[in-house]
Design a protein around this motif. Structure first.
Motif, mmCIF file in Angstrom:
data_model
loop_
_atom_site.group_PDB
_atom_site.id
_atom_site.type_symbol
_atom_site.label_atom_id
_atom_site.label_comp_id
_atom_site.label_asym_id
_atom_site.label_seq_id
_atom_site.Cartn_x
_atom_site.Cartn_y
_atom_site.Cartn_z
ATOM 1 N N PHE A 27 0.686 -1.102 -0.091
ATOM 2 C CA PHE A 27 0.209 0.010 -0.169
ATOM 3 C C PHE A 27 1.082 1.332 -0.049
ATOM 4 O O PHE A 27 1.781 1.170 0.437
ATOM 5 C CB PHE A 27 -0.890 0.121 1.190
ATOM 6 C CG PHE A 27 -1.924 -0.929 1.133
ATOM 7 C CD1 PHE A 27 -2.817 -1.191 0.233
ATOM 8 C CD2 PHE A 27 -1.783 -2.262 2.229
ATOM 9 C CE1 PHE A 27 -3.876 -2.205 0.390
ATOM 10 C CE2 PHE A 27 -2.601 -2.944 2.107
ATOM 11 C CZ PHE A 27 -3.653 -3.281 1.325
ATOM 12 N N ALA A 28 0.265 2.336 -0.735
ATOM 13 C CA ALA A 28 1.118 3.633 -0.787
ATOM 14 C C ALA A 28 0.584 4.636 0.194
ATOM 15 O O ALA A 28 1.184 5.559 0.235
ATOM 16 C CB ALA A 28 1.065 4.019 -2.209
ATOM 17 N N ARG A 29 -0.776 4.590 0.528
ATOM 18 C CA ARG A 29 -1.395 5.780 1.053
ATOM 19 C C ARG A 29 -2.436 5.255 2.189
ATOM 20 O O ARG A 29 -2.820 3.947 2.237
ATOM 21 C CB ARG A 29 -2.039 6.788 0.359
ATOM 22 C CG ARG A 29 -2.901 6.150 -0.435
ATOM 23 C CD ARG A 29 -3.382 7.337 -1.451
ATOM 24 N NE ARG A 29 -4.442 6.971 -2.504
ATOM 25 C CZ ARG A 29 -5.739 6.827 -2.491
ATOM 26 N NH1 ARG A 29 -6.166 7.567 -1.351
ATOM 27 N NH2 ARG A 29 -6.679 6.592 -3.316
ATOM 28 N N ARG A 30 -2.886 5.962 2.764
ATOM 29 C CA ARG A 30 -4.301 5.751 3.882
ATOM 30 C C ARG A 30 -5.122 6.740 4.123
ATOM 31 O O ARG A 30 -4.960 7.835 3.816
ATOM 32 C CB ARG A 30 -3.455 5.450 5.238
ATOM 33 C CG ARG A 30 -2.849 6.844 5.971
ATOM 34 C CD ARG A 30 -2.252 6.624 7.317
ATOM 35 N NE ARG A 30 -1.205 7.744 7.549
ATOM 36 C CZ ARG A 30 -0.226 7.387 8.231
ATOM 37 N NH1 ARG A 30 0.321 6.359 8.389
ATOM 38 N NH2 ARG A 30 0.690 8.511 8.043
ATOM 39 N N SER A 31 -6.453 6.223 4.269
ATOM 40 C CA SER A 31 -7.487 6.962 4.599
ATOM 41 C C SER A 31 -7.540 7.054 6.127
ATOM 42 O O SER A 31 -6.615 6.482 6.783
ATOM 43 C CB SER A 31 -8.629 6.688 3.926
ATOM 44 O OG SER A 31 -9.065 5.424 4.567
ATOM 45 N N ALA B 286 -5.382 1.447 4.738
ATOM 46 C CA ALA B 286 -4.434 1.404 4.019
ATOM 47 C C ALA B 286 -4.775 1.010 2.677
ATOM 48 O O ALA B 286 -5.511 0.084 2.560
ATOM 49 C CB ALA B 286 -3.076 0.519 4.601
ATOM 50 N N LEU B 287 -4.563 1.659 1.667
ATOM 51 C CA LEU B 287 -4.965 1.572 0.485
ATOM 52 C C LEU B 287 -4.217 1.961 -0.728
ATOM 53 O O LEU B 287 -2.957 2.231 -0.353
ATOM 54 C CB LEU B 287 -6.364 1.855 0.474
ATOM 55 C CG LEU B 287 -6.644 3.629 0.824
ATOM 56 C CD1 LEU B 287 -6.050 4.647 -0.143
ATOM 57 C CD2 LEU B 287 -7.941 3.771 1.182
ATOM 58 N N ASP B 288 -4.625 1.834 -2.099
ATOM 59 C CA ASP B 288 -3.791 2.255 -3.200
ATOM 60 C C ASP B 288 -2.632 1.340 -3.157
ATOM 61 O O ASP B 288 -1.644 1.855 -3.128
ATOM 62 C CB ASP B 288 -3.439 3.774 -2.947
ATOM 63 C CG ASP B 288 -2.751 4.178 -4.098
ATOM 64 O OD1 ASP B 288 -2.883 3.545 -5.277
ATOM 65 O OD2 ASP B 288 -2.273 5.421 -4.280
ATOM 66 N N SER B 289 -2.804 0.050 -3.576
ATOM 67 C CA SER B 289 -1.770 -1.003 -3.827
ATOM 68 C C SER B 289 -0.837 -0.523 -4.925
ATOM 69 O O SER B 289 -1.585 -0.321 -6.066
ATOM 70 C CB SER B 289 -2.464 -2.248 -3.889
ATOM 71 O OG SER B 289 -3.109 -2.391 -5.057
ATOM 72 N N ARG B 290 0.456 -0.791 -5.116
ATOM 73 C CA ARG B 290 1.539 -0.625 -5.886
ATOM 74 C C ARG B 290 2.356 -1.656 -5.948
ATOM 75 O O ARG B 290 2.348 -2.213 -4.949
ATOM 76 C CB ARG B 290 2.074 0.985 -5.889
ATOM 77 C CG ARG B 290 1.025 1.968 -5.973
ATOM 78 C CD ARG B 290 1.379 3.141 -5.719
ATOM 79 N NE ARG B 290 0.476 4.379 -5.603
ATOM 80 C CZ ARG B 290 -0.138 5.058 -6.791
ATOM 81 N NH1 ARG B 290 0.347 4.577 -7.976
ATOM 82 N NH2 ARG B 290 -1.094 5.823 -7.010
ATOM 83 N N VAL B 291 3.204 -1.619 -7.098
ATOM 84 C CA VAL B 291 3.786 -3.019 -7.131
ATOM 85 C C VAL B 291 5.377 -2.342 -7.482
ATOM 86 O O VAL B 291 5.647 -1.401 -8.144
ATOM 87 C CB VAL B 291 3.342 -3.641 -8.395
ATOM 88 C CG1 VAL B 291 3.562 -3.033 -9.655
ATOM 89 C CG2 VAL B 291 3.910 -5.125 -8.598
ATOM 90 N N LEU B 292 6.195 -3.435 -7.187
ATOM 91 C CA LEU B 292 7.724 -3.170 -7.307
ATOM 92 C C LEU B 292 8.180 -4.454 -7.874
ATOM 93 O O LEU B 292 7.547 -5.705 -7.156
ATOM 94 C CB LEU B 292 8.394 -2.861 -5.861
ATOM 95 C CG LEU B 292 8.348 -1.448 -5.374
ATOM 96 C CD1 LEU B 292 8.777 -1.369 -3.940
ATOM 97 C CD2 LEU B 292 9.013 -0.301 -6.191
#
Length: 355
Positions: free
Chosen positions: A37-41, A45-51
């Motif tokens: 996750f990259a951010r939070r409300s 925790a939300l906004d999943s991103r990938v490496l």
């Protein structure tokens, strides 16, 4: 631009050099994809991103990853899980499940500042998570090819699909293993993988130091990534990467002085990490007579007395022991000699102030 001389030493780890040579042969090298996750409300925790990474490189650089990739099954005791695109975790999780609600490497929704040069990016239409349908900043150089998620590397295209998130859920990925990290932020893991690839690590100043500036999403590959030293200490300790853990705590120490020491002593991060508490107590014993500490210490002790700090007893005992050792070391040795020690076992019989 001048080229480096042939005899210059860059300090590049050998496994990274091997990976670069594989790139020259156009081999498919990214065979594991970490989602986080990259951010939070306020609640999630939300906004999943990938490496994307190479398992062989990670196995060579860390025993943790060597053990992780030795099996296709991930232990349920870890905060990792194998995932597929349909898994509900991509919709976000409660912050209580994330486990580190104060993680400053998670961007707060209220902290996102969108400049005129940044564009609105809407989540994929097949994603029913309304929290992701927000204005997410992207780098203005996106179309110029500077974004590292748009590079074509060894036949793998990382271009952003039309209407999709930059580096979003399973966007632009090839095959390989997909692992979701439930308790770590995208920014922290980006810095971790950068360290394992290059041997370098950069940290942002502590917020309590007053020197930390707002950080945007780390999408550009033109700059060294930076993360919270606390978040990295927590991650490096968990993965047992001692060098990175030691770098992180050294940076934390360099960012603490009498102006923010008491504030840091009160944090949940200090409570959860005994080595950090010991370091801060050492500093407190050195600065205990400074004006800011003299002024603020009674407030800290009041909070401890009111049972507001679960680790309050540890602070009092630790400070007391340091004062004794610093100013009354002769008496301590004398007491130990008078009360005696059991000679054969080496165990303390009396003299409880000697540790």
């Amino acid at each position: 631009m001048s080229l480096p001389s042939s005899n210059s030493s860059t300090g590049t780890p050998p496994w990274t050099k091997e990976l670069l040579r594989k790139l020259l042969f156009a081999e498919d090298i990214n065979d594991v994809h970490f989602h986080m996750f990259a951010r939070r409300s306020k609640l999630k925790a939300l906004d999943s991103r990938v490496l994307n990474a190479n398992t062989a490189l990670l196995e060579n650089s860390s025993k943790y990853f060597a053990d992780l990739f030795s099996s296709n099954v991930i232990s349920p005791s870890t905060a990792m899980m194998n995932v597929e695109k349909s898994d509900e975790i991509f919709d976000g999780i409660d912050l209580s499940e994330y486990g580190y609600e104060s993680d400053s490497d998670l961007e707060d929704d209220t902290d996102i500042v969108v400049s005129p040069s940044q564009t609105q990016v809407i989540a994929d239409s097949d994603n029913d998570n309304e929290d992701l349908d927000t204005c997410v900043p992207t780098e203005p150089t996106l179309e110029e090819g500077h974004d590292f998620f748009q590079q074509n590397v060894s036949g793998l295209s990382f271009e952003r699909p039309a209407g999709g998130q930059p580096n979003g859920v399973l966007c632009g990925l090839g095959g390989g293993r997909h692992i979701f990290i439930k308790d770590g932020a995208f920014r922290t893991w980006y810095c971790l993988l950068h360290f394992l690839y290059t041997g370098t690590a950069e940290f942002a100043p502590l917020r309590s130091s007053g020197k930390r500036e707002p950080q945007g999403f780390p999408f550009s590959a033109t700059e060294e990534p930076k993360c919270s030293p606390k978040s990295m200490y927590r991650l490096a300790a968990k993965l047992n990467i001692e060098e990175l853990r030691d770098r992180a705590i050294a940076f934390i120490r360099s960012n603490i002085d009498e102006s923010n020491l008491l504030q840091e002593l009160e944090t949940g991060f200090t409570r959860r990490h005994p080595a950090v508490l010991e370091m801060e107590l050492d500093l407190l014993s050195e600065k205990v007579a400074s004006p800011l500490i003299v002024e603020g210490l009674p407030k800290l002790m009041t909070r401890i007395a009111d049972k507001e700090l679960p680790h309050g007893a540890g602070i009092i005992v630790g400070l007391h022991m340091r004062i004794l050792q610093k100013h009354y070391s002769y008496q301590l040795l004398s007491n130990a000699s008078s009360f005696g020690m059991s000679g054969n076992s080496g165990k303390k019989t009396r003299g409880k102030y000697v540790r």
